[in-house]
Design a protein around this motif. Structure first.
Motif, PDB file in Angstrom:
ATOM      1  N   ASP A   3       1.210  23.868  54.215  1.00 30.54           N
ATOM      2  CA  ASP A   3       1.177  22.415  54.220  1.00 30.54           C
ATOM      3  C   ASP A   3       1.583  21.931  52.837  1.00 30.54           C
ATOM      4  N   ASP A   4       2.793  21.378  52.742  1.00 29.83           N
ATOM      5  CA  ASP A   4       3.298  20.945  51.445  1.00 29.83           C
ATOM      6  C   ASP A   4       2.488  19.808  50.865  1.00 29.83           C
ATOM      7  N   ASP A   5       1.723  19.123  51.686  1.00 28.55           N
ATOM      8  CA  ASP A   5       0.938  17.995  51.202  1.00 28.55           C
ATOM      9  C   ASP A   5      -0.402  18.433  50.619  1.00 28.55           C
ATOM     10  N   VAL A   6      -0.736  19.732  50.790  1.00 27.49           N
ATOM     11  CA  VAL A   6      -2.012  20.224  50.301  1.00 27.49           C
ATOM     12  C   VAL A   6      -1.825  20.822  48.917  1.00 27.49           C
ATOM     13  N   SER A   7      -2.556  20.311  47.945  1.00 28.36           N
ATOM     14  CA  SER A   7      -2.492  20.849  46.593  1.00 28.36           C
ATOM     15  C   SER A   7      -3.586  21.891  46.413  1.00 28.36           C
ATOM     16  N   PRO A   8      -3.261  23.005  45.752  1.00 35.44           N
ATOM     17  CA  PRO A   8      -4.302  24.015  45.531  1.00 35.44           C
ATOM     18  C   PRO A   8      -5.392  23.472  44.633  1.00 35.44           C
ATOM     19  N   PRO A   9      -6.639  23.905  44.810  1.00 37.96           N
ATOM     20  CA  PRO A   9      -7.734  23.420  43.976  1.00 37.96           C
ATOM     21  C   PRO A   9      -7.570  23.895  42.547  1.00 37.96           C
ATOM     22  N   ASP A  10      -8.273  23.215  41.618  1.00 39.22           N
ATOM     23  CA  ASP A  10      -8.218  23.615  40.212  1.00 39.22           C
ATOM     24  C   ASP A  10      -8.836  24.981  39.994  1.00 39.22           C
ATOM     25  N   ALA A  58     -10.483  40.637  33.659  1.00 41.67           N
ATOM     26  CA  ALA A  58      -9.962  39.311  33.332  1.00 41.67           C
ATOM     27  C   ALA A  58      -8.449  39.423  33.239  1.00 41.67           C
ATOM     28  N   SER A  59      -7.741  38.471  33.821  1.00 39.19           N
ATOM     29  CA  SER A  59      -6.282  38.537  33.830  1.00 39.19           C
ATOM     30  C   SER A  59      -5.669  37.177  33.542  1.00 39.19           C
ATOM     31  N   TYR A  60      -4.450  37.229  33.021  1.00 42.70           N
ATOM     32  CA  TYR A  60      -3.670  36.020  32.763  1.00 42.70           C
ATOM     33  C   TYR A  60      -2.270  36.239  33.322  1.00 42.70           C
ATOM     34  N   THR A  61      -1.786  35.276  34.106  1.00 43.98           N
ATOM     35  CA  THR A  61      -0.468  35.341  34.706  1.00 43.98           C
ATOM     36  C   THR A  61       0.472  34.378  33.997  1.00 43.98           C
ATOM     37  N   ILE A  62       1.554  34.899  33.468  1.00 42.15           N
ATOM     38  CA  ILE A  62       2.574  34.055  32.840  1.00 42.15           C
ATOM     39  C   ILE A  62       3.328  33.320  33.939  1.00 42.15           C
ATOM     40  N   LEU A  68     -13.189  34.540  40.408  1.00 44.09           N
ATOM     41  CA  LEU A  68     -12.996  33.132  40.102  1.00 44.09           C
ATOM     42  C   LEU A  68     -11.636  32.972  39.448  1.00 44.09           C
ATOM     43  N   ALA A  69     -10.760  32.168  40.060  1.00 47.73           N
ATOM     44  CA  ALA A  69      -9.427  31.901  39.529  1.00 47.73           C
ATOM     45  C   ALA A  69      -9.329  30.435  39.145  1.00 47.73           C
ATOM     46  N   SER A  70      -8.772  30.187  37.974  1.00 44.71           N
ATOM     47  CA  SER A  70      -8.560  28.826  37.502  1.00 44.71           C
ATOM     48  C   SER A  70      -7.258  28.794  36.731  1.00 44.71           C
ATOM     49  N   GLY A  71      -6.297  28.036  37.244  1.00 41.75           N
ATOM     50  CA  GLY A  71      -4.995  28.005  36.606  1.00 41.75           C
ATOM     51  C   GLY A  71      -4.362  29.382  36.621  1.00 41.75           C
TER      52      GLY A  71
END
Length: 279
Positions: free
Chosen positions: A35-42, A129-133, A75-78
């Motif tokens: 659904d293109d109108d649905v934005s992923p949560p923070d 803990a991970s960070y995605t570029i 827990l994923a954020s950004g």
């Protein structure tokens, strides 16, 4: 879709590290993309429950059976993700070494002639803990950096833990080509040294691809290598395959299997994982 559906995450594979990674990598973005109108949560909180069975001789005359109950909370954020997991283990046999849900070595017996026994209980706590570029920076390539730590929380008297902490890191690189997403993972793990045993720090490499069969089904296949982490067991080579069904924005079901190509890997492994996004 994130190509780090591979497995090892800078620890010995034995498929166990991938379990949470498969569902977490597959369904949140894919489901929201319907659904293109649905934005992923923070932020995204996800729980995972599963079970894995493996069997192998690990270079000894007799086999060892390992049954693992798997539990992970992430827990994923950004571009950041944090995970904690702990397995419940049942180990039966007298192989030299088996591995817990995060791939950490567990010495079973010093002597292959020792009588078989059964050990049960909670394993060590594993943190990552991970960070995605962002892929927009790297011409559609996605790069993830991950650090992990194993804390020796399991009772050593039950021989379910080495009693030492392990620390590691990994680098995952993937790029989508239509429905295909090839990926490569390289990792390094610095293992703690328990008294009376010699464990090596290890390197690992995984290479494979995911395939979106349709908007609800995702398949993954890979080849995995880990260098030897003890003088008693050779390097591990194995192939892995999984199929994930994205039921909706919250639930993903994954079945998977492995086949060992060397005596340092389980001869075979099968398992099932349920993932639930809490928001």
């Amino acid at each position: 879709m994130y190509g780090a559906i591979s497995k090892r995450r800078c620890s010995r594979n034995a498929v166990f590290s991938v379990l949470a990674a498969v569902a977490l990598a597959v369904f949140p973005g894919a489901a929201l993309a319907k659904d293109d109108d649905v934005s992923p949560p923070d932020w995204q909180l996800t729980g995972n429950l599963g079970v894995t069975y493996t069997n192998g001789s690990y270079g000894t005359p007799l086999n060892t059976d390992v049954l693992l109950g798997l539990s992970t909370l992430s827990l994923a954020s950004g571009n950041f993700k944090f995970s904690a997991s702990i397995p419940y283990m049942r180990i039966s046999g007298r192989g030299l070494v088996v591995f817990d849900a995060s791939g950490n070595p567990i010495v079973i017996n010093r002597r292959t002639s020792a009588p078989p026994d059964v050990r049960t209980g909670w394993g060590d706590l594993n943190l990552s803990a991970s960070y995605t570029i962002p892929s927009v920076i790297l011409d559609d390539f996605e790069v993830r950096l991950t650090g992990i730590a194993k804390l020796p929380t399991a009772p050593t008297r039950r021989r379910l833990s080495t009693g030492e902490a392990d620390f590691g890191m990994s680098l995952d690189v993937s790029r989508p080509f239509g429905v295909w997403t090839p990926f490569v993972t390289v990792g390094y793990l610095d293992r703690g040294q328990p008294a009376g045993f010699t464990l090596y720090s290890t390197t690992s490499v995984s290479a494979g691809t995911s395939l979106e069969l349709n908007e609800n089904l995702v398949a993954v296949a890979s080849y995995d290598y880990d260098s030897a982490d003890t003088p008693l067991v050779p390097a591990a080579h194995e192939v892995f395959g999984s199929l994930s069904w994205i039921r909706d924005d919250h639930v993903t079901l994954t079945g998977y299997g492995t086949v060992g190509l060397s005596s340092g890997s389980p001869d075979m492994g099968v398992g099932f994982l349920i993932s639930y996004a809490l928001n």
